[in-house]
Motif scaffolding. Sequence first.
Motif, PDB file in Angstrom:
ATOM      1  N   GLY A  43      -5.113   3.775 -27.037  1.00  0.00           N
ATOM      2  CA  GLY A  43      -5.785   4.932 -26.034  1.00  0.00           C
ATOM      3  C   GLY A  43      -5.478   4.217 -24.316  1.00  0.00           C
ATOM      4  O   GLY A  43      -5.270   4.574 -23.697  1.00  0.00           O
ATOM      5  N   LEU A  44      -5.368   2.831 -24.344  1.00  0.00           N
ATOM      6  CA  LEU A  44      -5.079   2.214 -23.351  1.00  0.00           C
ATOM      7  C   LEU A  44      -4.040   3.298 -22.367  1.00  0.00           C
ATOM      8  O   LEU A  44      -3.098   2.639 -21.434  1.00  0.00           O
ATOM      9  CB  LEU A  44      -5.140   0.685 -23.631  1.00  0.00           C
ATOM     10  N   VAL A  45      -2.644   2.267 -23.274  1.00  0.00           N
ATOM     11  CA  VAL A  45      -1.176   2.798 -23.254  1.00  0.00           C
ATOM     12  C   VAL A  45      -1.670   4.782 -22.754  1.00  0.00           C
ATOM     13  O   VAL A  45      -0.650   4.541 -21.897  1.00  0.00           O
ATOM     14  CB  VAL A  45      -0.470   2.800 -24.730  1.00  0.00           C
ATOM     15  N   GLU A  46      -1.903   5.472 -23.462  1.00  0.00           N
ATOM     16  CA  GLU A  46      -1.819   6.747 -23.503  1.00  0.00           C
ATOM     17  C   GLU A  46      -2.869   6.986 -22.218  1.00  0.00           C
ATOM     18  O   GLU A  46      -2.734   7.993 -21.623  1.00  0.00           O
ATOM     19  CB  GLU A  46      -1.949   7.442 -24.377  1.00  0.00           C
ATOM     20  N   GLY A  47      -3.619   6.293 -21.355  1.00  0.00           N
ATOM     21  CA  GLY A  47      -4.927   6.682 -20.691  1.00  0.00           C
ATOM     22  C   GLY A  47      -5.883   7.602 -21.368  1.00  0.00           C
ATOM     23  O   GLY A  47      -6.202   8.265 -20.817  1.00  0.00           O
ATOM     24  N   ASP A  75       3.794   0.615 -28.980  1.00  0.00           N
ATOM     25  CA  ASP A  75       3.740   0.310 -27.980  1.00  0.00           C
ATOM     26  C   ASP A  75       2.944  -0.220 -27.023  1.00  0.00           C
ATOM     27  O   ASP A  75       3.690  -1.301 -26.105  1.00  0.00           O
ATOM     28  CB  ASP A  75       3.420   1.742 -27.318  1.00  0.00           C
ATOM     29  N   PHE A  76       1.702  -0.916 -27.197  1.00  0.00           N
ATOM     30  CA  PHE A  76       0.501  -2.241 -26.244  1.00  0.00           C
ATOM     31  C   PHE A  76       1.738  -3.472 -26.335  1.00  0.00           C
ATOM     32  O   PHE A  76       1.815  -4.288 -25.937  1.00  0.00           O
ATOM     33  CB  PHE A  76      -0.304  -2.313 -27.040  1.00  0.00           C
ATOM     34  N   GLN A  77       2.588  -3.734 -28.040  1.00  0.00           N
ATOM     35  CA  GLN A  77       3.294  -5.221 -27.697  1.00  0.00           C
ATOM     36  C   GLN A  77       4.414  -5.242 -26.832  1.00  0.00           C
ATOM     37  O   GLN A  77       5.002  -6.316 -27.119  1.00  0.00           O
ATOM     38  CB  GLN A  77       2.827  -5.057 -29.884  1.00  0.00           C
ATOM     39  N   GLU A  78       5.198  -4.103 -26.360  1.00  0.00           N
ATOM     40  CA  GLU A  78       6.561  -3.585 -25.575  1.00  0.00           C
ATOM     41  C   GLU A  78       6.051  -4.183 -24.364  1.00  0.00           C
ATOM     42  O   GLU A  78       5.256  -3.581 -23.988  1.00  0.00           O
ATOM     43  CB  GLU A  78       6.602  -2.547 -26.555  1.00  0.00           C
ATOM     44  N   LYS A  79       6.430  -4.344 -23.673  1.00  0.00           N
ATOM     45  CA  LYS A  79       7.147  -5.091 -22.370  1.00  0.00           C
ATOM     46  C   LYS A  79       6.111  -3.559 -21.705  1.00  0.00           C
ATOM     47  O   LYS A  79       5.735  -3.275 -20.154  1.00  0.00           O
ATOM     48  CB  LYS A  79       7.859  -5.126 -21.867  1.00  0.00           C
ATOM     49  N   GLU A  80       7.388  -2.262 -21.812  1.00  0.00           N
ATOM     50  CA  GLU A  80       6.379  -1.301 -21.056  1.00  0.00           C
ATOM     51  C   GLU A  80       5.608  -0.530 -21.431  1.00  0.00           C
ATOM     52  O   GLU A  80       5.174  -0.157 -20.627  1.00  0.00           O
ATOM     53  CB  GLU A  80       8.121   0.121 -21.195  1.00  0.00           C
ATOM     54  N   GLY A  81       4.983  -0.833 -22.606  1.00  0.00           N
ATOM     55  CA  GLY A  81       3.690  -0.307 -23.054  1.00  0.00           C
ATOM     56  C   GLY A  81       2.641  -0.466 -22.483  1.00  0.00           C
ATOM     57  O   GLY A  81       1.781   0.069 -21.997  1.00  0.00           O
ATOM     58  N   PHE A  82       2.812  -2.379 -22.362  1.00  0.00           N
ATOM     59  CA  PHE A  82       1.739  -3.353 -21.972  1.00  0.00           C
ATOM     60  C   PHE A  82       1.760  -3.059 -20.434  1.00  0.00           C
ATOM     61  O   PHE A  82       0.576  -2.653 -19.806  1.00  0.00           O
ATOM     62  CB  PHE A  82       2.213  -4.850 -22.045  1.00  0.00           C
ATOM     63  N   LYS A 107      -5.275 -11.262 -30.035  1.00  0.00           N
ATOM     64  CA  LYS A 107      -4.435 -11.386 -29.696  1.00  0.00           C
ATOM     65  C   LYS A 107      -4.120 -10.422 -28.034  1.00  0.00           C
ATOM     66  O   LYS A 107      -3.638 -10.693 -27.082  1.00  0.00           O
ATOM     67  CB  LYS A 107      -2.924 -11.541 -30.408  1.00  0.00           C
ATOM     68  N   GLY A 108      -4.807  -8.909 -28.359  1.00  0.00           N
ATOM     69  CA  GLY A 108      -3.789  -8.090 -27.323  1.00  0.00           C
ATOM     70  C   GLY A 108      -5.117  -8.406 -26.227  1.00  0.00           C
ATOM     71  O   GLY A 108      -4.691  -8.494 -24.666  1.00  0.00           O
ATOM     72  N   ALA A 109      -5.999  -9.002 -26.298  1.00  0.00           N
ATOM     73  CA  ALA A 109      -7.568  -9.203 -25.446  1.00  0.00           C
ATOM     74  C   ALA A 109      -6.584 -10.496 -24.545  1.00  0.00           C
ATOM     75  O   ALA A 109      -6.934 -10.836 -23.691  1.00  0.00           O
ATOM     76  CB  ALA A 109      -8.547  -9.639 -25.973  1.00  0.00           C
ATOM     77  N   MET A 110      -6.511 -11.248 -25.153  1.00  0.00           N
ATOM     78  CA  MET A 110      -5.442 -12.068 -24.691  1.00  0.00           C
ATOM     79  C   MET A 110      -5.055 -11.993 -23.879  1.00  0.00           C
ATOM     80  O   MET A 110      -4.430 -12.713 -22.462  1.00  0.00           O
ATOM     81  CB  MET A 110      -5.275 -13.454 -25.632  1.00  0.00           C
TER      82      MET A 110
END
Length: 319
Positions: A43-47, A75-82, A107-110
């Motif tokens: 949801g953070l990636v997709e807004g 997607d969040f783990q990839e550069k573009e998605g992040f 890990k995502g929060a970090m």
Amino acid sequence: MKKIGVLTSGGDAPGMNAAIRAVVRYGIFNNINVVGIKNGFRGLVEGDSMEMSLSSVADIIHRGGTVLGSARSKDFQEKEGFERALKNVKYLGLDGIVTIGGDGTFKGAMELAKAGVPTIGIPGTIDNDLAYTQYTLGFFTALTTVLESVEKIRDTSSSHGRTNVIQVMGRNCGDIALYAGLAGGAEMVIIPEVDYNIDEVCDKIMQGRARGKKHSIIILAEGAGDAKDISELIEKKTGVGTRYSVLGYTQRGGTPSAFDRLMGSQMGAMAVELLTSSVSNRVLGIKGNEIFHMDIEEALSMEKKFDEKSYELTKILSI
């Protein structure tokens, strides 16, 4: 701190809604706007988000699961998605984010914290597999759910004089199996932390039958083997009728226990309090009755200690 976000990620756990409710209401009490991010980091990636209000978290403290939804995001783990996620943080005007979940969530929060987004993590996973905290949100509710099933299976096991292998969740952590075995009076628990010998399992069953016990309960952690294979092997070696049950996702659902509601509420409030105090990149935990916070990276680097004392006690009490 004018606006913060809250999300739940990874597997859902009872008590997450109590934490969400506390973040929203404690935030509003302190004149902070709270945005709920739907379906975790995806949801953070997709807004995908929603403005939270007092009424949006009414009557959720007693509900299992998470009203915000949860999902894993490659997607969040990839550069573009992040980078898209970071842009959405800025677009939403978020001054900080509270993340609720397990090690993957932390890990995502970090990574968000390293990118300059203040974050606080709340441990929400039924597996109880985070080394730094004594308990995680949802563990005790899942444990109670397992015990309710064990009692029902014991009734039919006793009626038919069978052995029953009950497989529970926990990934590579055997805490659910261990504590359910201790609290449920199982003849044996099979967990990833300890190698087991199938002949010893069978000997324990036959010793019980020799003293007049017609049925046996064996609790198996999912990371230690397959219930079907083990039950078939036991029946072959002992000649005793053996059945198996895989409890599965029933363990994640249901009304959260009083303990999980209390812990979720207290941690949700503390998470907001830390953000307003300019404290970031921390995770919350509990030891005894004390809620504490520590560095995310340090928490994730800790090795889970196996409760050998409880394991030995289970063996002693099942003689």
